[in-house]
Scaffold this active site. Structure first.
Site, PDB file in Angstrom:
ATOM      1  N   ARG A 118     -10.440 -11.572   1.924  1.00  0.00           N
ATOM      2  CA  ARG A 118     -11.326 -12.597   1.358  1.00  0.00           C
ATOM      3  C   ARG A 118     -10.668 -13.977   1.378  1.00  0.00           C
ATOM      4  O   ARG A 118     -11.353 -14.986   1.476  1.00  0.00           O
ATOM      5  CB  ARG A 118     -11.742 -12.185  -0.070  1.00  0.00           C
ATOM      6  CG  ARG A 118     -10.585 -12.019  -1.021  1.00  0.00           C
ATOM      7  CD  ARG A 118     -10.940 -11.148  -2.220  1.00  0.00           C
ATOM      8  NE  ARG A 118     -10.933  -9.715  -1.889  1.00  0.00           N
ATOM      9  CZ  ARG A 118     -11.222  -8.747  -2.744  1.00  0.00           C
ATOM     10  NH1 ARG A 118     -11.573  -9.037  -3.987  1.00  0.00           N
ATOM     11  NH2 ARG A 118     -11.183  -7.482  -2.359  1.00  0.00           N
TER      12      ARG A 118
ATOM     13  N   LYS B  60       0.833  -1.200   0.000  1.00  0.00           N
ATOM     14  CA  LYS B  60       0.000   0.000   0.000  1.00  0.00           C
ATOM     15  C   LYS B  60       0.869   1.252   0.000  1.00  0.00           C
ATOM     16  O   LYS B  60       2.006   1.213   0.484  1.00  0.00           O
ATOM     17  CB  LYS B  60      -0.847   0.033   1.285  1.00  0.00           C
ATOM     18  CG  LYS B  60      -1.980  -0.966   1.337  1.00  0.00           C
ATOM     19  CD  LYS B  60      -2.756  -0.831   2.642  1.00  0.00           C
ATOM     20  CE  LYS B  60      -3.858  -1.864   2.734  1.00  0.00           C
ATOM     21  NZ  LYS B  60      -4.932  -1.684   1.755  1.00  0.00           N
TER      22      LYS B  60
HETATM   23  N1  BES Z   1      -8.073  -3.831   4.532  1.00  0.00           N
HETATM   24  C1  BES Z   1      -8.272  -3.358   3.219  1.00  0.00           C
HETATM   25  C2  BES Z   1      -9.575  -2.561   3.051  1.00  0.00           C
HETATM   26  C3  BES Z   1      -9.707  -1.279   3.827  1.00  0.00           C
HETATM   27  C4  BES Z   1      -9.504  -0.054   3.206  1.00  0.00           C
HETATM   28  C5  BES Z   1     -10.097  -1.271   5.138  1.00  0.00           C
HETATM   29  C6  BES Z   1      -9.674   1.119   3.899  1.00  0.00           C
HETATM   30  C7  BES Z   1     -10.261  -0.100   5.837  1.00  0.00           C
HETATM   31  C8  BES Z   1     -10.059   1.105   5.219  1.00  0.00           C
HETATM   32  C9  BES Z   1      -8.307  -4.536   2.249  1.00  0.00           C
HETATM   33  O1  BES Z   1      -7.528  -5.619   2.598  1.00  0.00           O
HETATM   34  C10 BES Z   1      -7.788  -4.039   0.936  1.00  0.00           C
HETATM   35  O2  BES Z   1      -6.646  -3.703   0.881  1.00  0.00           O
HETATM   36  N2  BES Z   1      -8.640  -4.011  -0.084  1.00  0.00           N
HETATM   37  C11 BES Z   1      -8.279  -3.542  -1.367  1.00  0.00           C
HETATM   38  C12 BES Z   1      -8.779  -4.537  -2.383  1.00  0.00           C
HETATM   39  C13 BES Z   1      -8.243  -4.322  -3.760  1.00  0.00           C
HETATM   40  C14 BES Z   1      -6.772  -4.642  -3.789  1.00  0.00           C
HETATM   41  C15 BES Z   1      -8.999  -5.228  -4.701  1.00  0.00           C
HETATM   42  C16 BES Z   1      -8.903  -2.180  -1.562  1.00  0.00           C
HETATM   43  O3  BES Z   1     -10.010  -1.946  -1.079  1.00  0.00           O
HETATM   44  O4  BES Z   1      -8.273  -1.327  -2.161  1.00  0.00           O
HETATM   45 MN    MN Z   2      -5.537  -5.428   1.922  1.00  0.00          MN
END
Ligand code: BES
Ligand code: MN
Ligand code: ZN
Length: 497
Positions: free
Chosen positions: A349, A275
């Site tokens: 997931r 990230k």
């Molecule tokens: N933990 C994150 C989602 C999240 C984002 C939680 C903001 C709380 C606040 C999750 O694991 C994630 O990174 N999701 C990605 C999915 C994408 C890579 C398909 C996302 O939402 O960007």
């Molecule tokens: Mn994630």
């Protein structure tokens, strides 16, 4: 405001010392008994102050009157309940939170009986719940406290209610829920160096004090049964993954359980698909689903809910290192289905796929709900106001929507189905772990559904509601403890007895 309240319930309260809280509607008529005990002078004072402060008795507005020296109280705190329409659907927990924020003296008397407002024992119990939640702070890592952060001690609160015994009983059960919310908030607020998967599992294990059976699977046990999707997420972390299973048997022995499953990513760096740095510290809260499940199990057990309930949480850390999972990897899940990893940041997931399958297969639940801070996309759709609700069962949806209205932890149904399912088809495996930019919350839910057979199931995407929440009357906490009240209410209304 106090850190804790010592609650007492009395059907007739004498007004002596400390803060006295009364409620008024828009006509500003005070709670009965006030002028009898304090003389008509207090009502004159109230009317004059209201005039000068332009206080109109609006919902969740208040004014504080310092009592003249010859009266037996310190302050009169007047709280508005608004017009008829607002008074018909009061949120008693919010009201309790509002009042808690106003208290200052070491003792307080709250006169809950107000003309035209039904303060049933249930409503009064919700009021005490709101007071406790408002007083919550997480400051164990602040060694230097500013004046307004110093512990303020305990306040003794006398609630004047017509049914003192009934309210006491209801408040005791609500206290179990409040502690459940506090447990969930603490877990979400804890820093990720302190709360790794193993430490989290230990906190779940502490529920055994309350009569919950807790079992923890370590990596060896998971490898043996084939939870390779979950293990793949944790394989780049120096800390080992865990699954904790909590069981509360308060129902009939032959009754199928209800099951709650939580995403417990103790820190989500994104892994190899790392990230961006800004705000990455918030990903310590990526275990809020698991935190809610622990808090809920505490609540159900301590209020001795007449239900058989399973709580299951997948605890992992998503980190990049030489051993980490790669985009392009294909993992075989516990169910036997294969998943191609496109993005290692779509890890929640993968964790849930294995835990959902495990719970369904082993416990044959009559209903299954998972909670996960799963997608940023749910924030785009619903902001921090609603959790996304995805389900294969209309009745369960109705029940969750109603419980959301009742508790203020609201949910909004979002779509799943064949269109979204198609978006996660993979060239090489049974499915891939992302579906592209569009409909990100629905494609994530569609993947989860592939690990659920016919059992009524709901998925709650709580990425928006569980952390960094705006202040409310019942929360000043970064981690909101979202979902404990909602699911406790759902169980209370539909699955007990
Ligand atoms: N933990 C994150 C989602 C999240 C984002 C939680 C903001 C709380 C606040 C999750 O694991 C994630 O990174 N999701 C990605 C999915 C994408 C890579 C398909 C996302 O939402 O960007
Ligand atoms: Mn994630
Ligand atoms: Zn995540």
């Amino acid at each position: 405001m106090a850190d804790t309240f010592k609650m007492e319930f009395q059907s007739t309260a004498s007004l002596e010392g400390g803060d006295v809280v009364i409620f008024v509607a828009e006509d500003l008529a005070p709670t009965p008994g006030v002028s009898e005990q304090l003389g008509s002078r207090i009502t004159d004072l109230l009317a004059r102050t209201a005039e000068l402060e332009r206080f109109k008795g609006k919902y969740l507005s208040g004014m504080t009157i310092v009592a003249p020296a010859d009266l037996p109280i310190d302050r009169l705190i007047v709280v508005g309940l608004g017009g008829e329409k607002e008074r018909a659907k009061l949120d008693f927990a919010q009201l309790g939170g509002f009042v808690a924020g106003k208290l200052g003296a070491k003792t307080a008397t709250v006169l809950l009986d107000c003309p035209g407002v039904p303060f049933s024992s249930d409503a009064a119990a919700d009021f005490t719940l709101g007071m406790r939640l408002r007083a919550y702070t997480f400051d164990r890592y602040k060694t230097k406290k500013k004046d307004d952060e110093k512990p303020a001690g305990q306040t003794r609160v006398v609630l004047a209610v017509s049914d003192a015994a009934g309210t006491k009983r209801a408040a005791k059960s609500r206290d179990a829920v409040a502690t459940g919310v506090v447990i969930a908030r603490d877990l979400v607020n804890e820093p990720p160096n302190v709360l790794g998967p193993e430490e989290f599992a230990l906190r779940a294990q502490a529920l055994s004090k309350n009569g919950v059976d807790v079992e923890v699977l370590d990596e060896k046990a998971m490898r043996k049964i084939g939870m390779r999707a979950l293990l793949g997420v944790g394989q780049g972390s120096a800390r080992n993954s865990r699954v904790a299973i909590m069981r509360w048997n308060g129902g009939k022995s032959d009754d199928a359980p209800v099951a709650f499953i939580g995403k417990g990513v103790v820190f989500d760096s994104g892994g190899i698909s790392i990230k961006p740095g800004g705000g990455m510290e918030d990903m310590k809260g990526d275990m809020a689903g698991a935190a809610c499940v622990v808090g809920l199990m505490h609540a159900l057990a301590t209020r001795k809910a007449k239900v058989n309930a399973i709580g299951a949480i997948g605890l992992v850390e998503n980190m990049p290192d030489g051993g980490a999972q790669r985009p392009g990897d294909i993992v075989t899940t516990l169910s036997g289905q294969t998943i191609e990893i496109i993005n290692t940041d779509a890890e929640g997931r993968l964790v849930l796929a294995d835990v959902l399958w495990y719970v369904q297969d082993r416990f044959k639940p009559k209903m299954m709900i998972d909670l996960a801070t799963l997608t940023g996309a749910i924030l785009v759709a619903l902001a921090q106001e609603y959790a996304g609700l995805f389900s294969n069962n209309d009745e369960l949806v109705e029940r969750l929507v109603a419980a959301g209205q009742a508790t203020g932890e609201r949910v909004w149904r979002m779509p799943i189905g064949p269109e979204f399912d198609k978006m996660i088809e993979s060239k090489f495996a049974d499915m891939k772990n992302t579906g592209g930019r569009h409909g990100g919350s629905s494609t994530a839910a569609a993947l989860l559904q592939r690990f659920v057979n016919d059992v009524p199931w709901a998925h709650l995407d709580i990425a928006g509601t569980a952390m960094g929440s705006p202040n409310t009357e019942t929360s000043r906490s970064w981690g909101s403890g979202w979902g404990v009240r909602l699911l406790d209410r759902l169980v209370r209304d539909h699955y007990e007895g």
